[in-house]
Design an enzyme around this catalytic site. Structure first.
Site: not given
Length: 326
Positions: A194, A247
């Site tokens: 992320k 992400k």
């Protein structure tokens, strides 16, 4: 040009193109994010995310019914608490908003896969993903709260927990507490890679989770780093993750591909709020064909190696797939 080398032969008609198409996004690949709030009879459009809404639990079921009827098999829930505090207490409260939503959805749709985002940032008054001391985000001291959040979701009936905090060691902490409490069957979908991205703005507006000081660069990844992404994923696998996630998705297709080719693991990609809103806004201005761009983007994510795609376009894409399935 030699006459036997003509790639256009396989592009002459829609039927031929369909026969040789290499990558297809299926409805079963899609995971739909939903935002849940306290209250009754609430369905309020999120300004920063056109076409997305805040739902109270009673109105959430209407939306889930549409999701199920489209053939989408999984949702991920994000909660906005009634009040916040420095420890994010509602994140792990048994009557917290996500816990209520899990129970209600599973009561009506027991076969729908319900995933829960596990983090503290929406629930803390400072907007960070862990406990704070002297403006520093504490890693080890936050792990028990994150693990207890996952446990409370499991006790409410969730199918998969998805830690998004990026604290070191949180997958192991969650796995340990789930196993200790007879939830060894609950998978962990880890936000393994992320990035500290600029694409999260609309989500932070929707979830009211912007940091009240500083940023998240001390625990989310530097967008410039690819080798570090492989190390992060390896650590999560070692700690017991069942599904890896990257992400955002669109700006990190290379990372998705690297993880897919390096690890024999199910791989998710989160097509995030900023990526979604850019398409919606450009389409609204007539600058692009929004539907065509949606399909192109989601296909690129699948082509890069994602097995599943978390996207606010899930309903729109499911409708498109249904219309265009021969």
């Amino acid at each position: 040009m030699e006459m036997n080398k003509r790639p256009r032969r396989l592009r002459r008609s829609a039927g031929i193109r369909n026969l040789v198409q290499e990558t297809r996004v299926d409805i079963a690949d899609l995971v739909y994010p939903l935002f849940v709030v306290h209250g009754e009879n609430i369905k309020k459009e999120i300004t920063a995310l056109p076409g997305q809404y805040h739902f109270s639990v009673d109105r959430l079921i209407e939306e889930v019914s549409q999701v199920v009827n489209l053939g989408i098999q999984a949702i991920i829930l994000f909660g906005i608490p009634a009040k916040k505090d420095e420890r994010g207490s509602e994140a792990y409260a048994m009557d917290g908003i996500v816990q209520q939503a899990i129970r209600e959805v599973k009561k009506h749709y027991p076969d729908l896969v319900v995933i829960s985002d596990v983090c503290l940032c929406q629930y803390t008054d400072h907007g960070h993903c862990g406990l704070i001391k002297d403006h520093e985000v504490l890693n080890d001291e936050s792990l028990d709260l994150i693990a207890n959040t996952a446990l409370s979701h499991a006790m409410a009936g969730v199918d998969i927990v998805a830690p998004s905090d990026m604290m070191d060691g949180r997958v192991a902490a969650i796995r340990q507490v789930l196993d200790k409490n007879n939830f060894s069957h609950i998978p962990i979908m880890s936000y393994s890679v992320k990035f500290a991205s600029g694409f999260y703005g609309p989500f932070r507006s929707a979830a009211k989770s912007s940091p009240q000081f500083g940023d998240r660069k001390t625990y989310q990844m530097d967008p410039a780093n690819g080798r570090e992404a492989l190390r992060e994923a390896a650590l999560d696998i070692e700690e017991g993750a069942d599904i890896l996630m990257v992400k955002p998705a669109l700006a990190y297709l290379d990372i998705i591909h690297q993880l897919k080719t390096t690890y024999n693991m199910p791989l998710a990609a989160y097509h995030v709020s900023g990526e979604y809103t850019m398409v919606k806004m450009a389409a609204k201005e007539g600058l692009i064909d929004g539907e065509k761009v949606m399909v192109e983007i989601l296909t690129s994510i699948k082509r890069a190696g994602a097995d599943m795609i978390l996207t606010y376009f899930a309903k729109d894409m499911a409708e498109w797939i249904r219309r265009n399935t021969l």
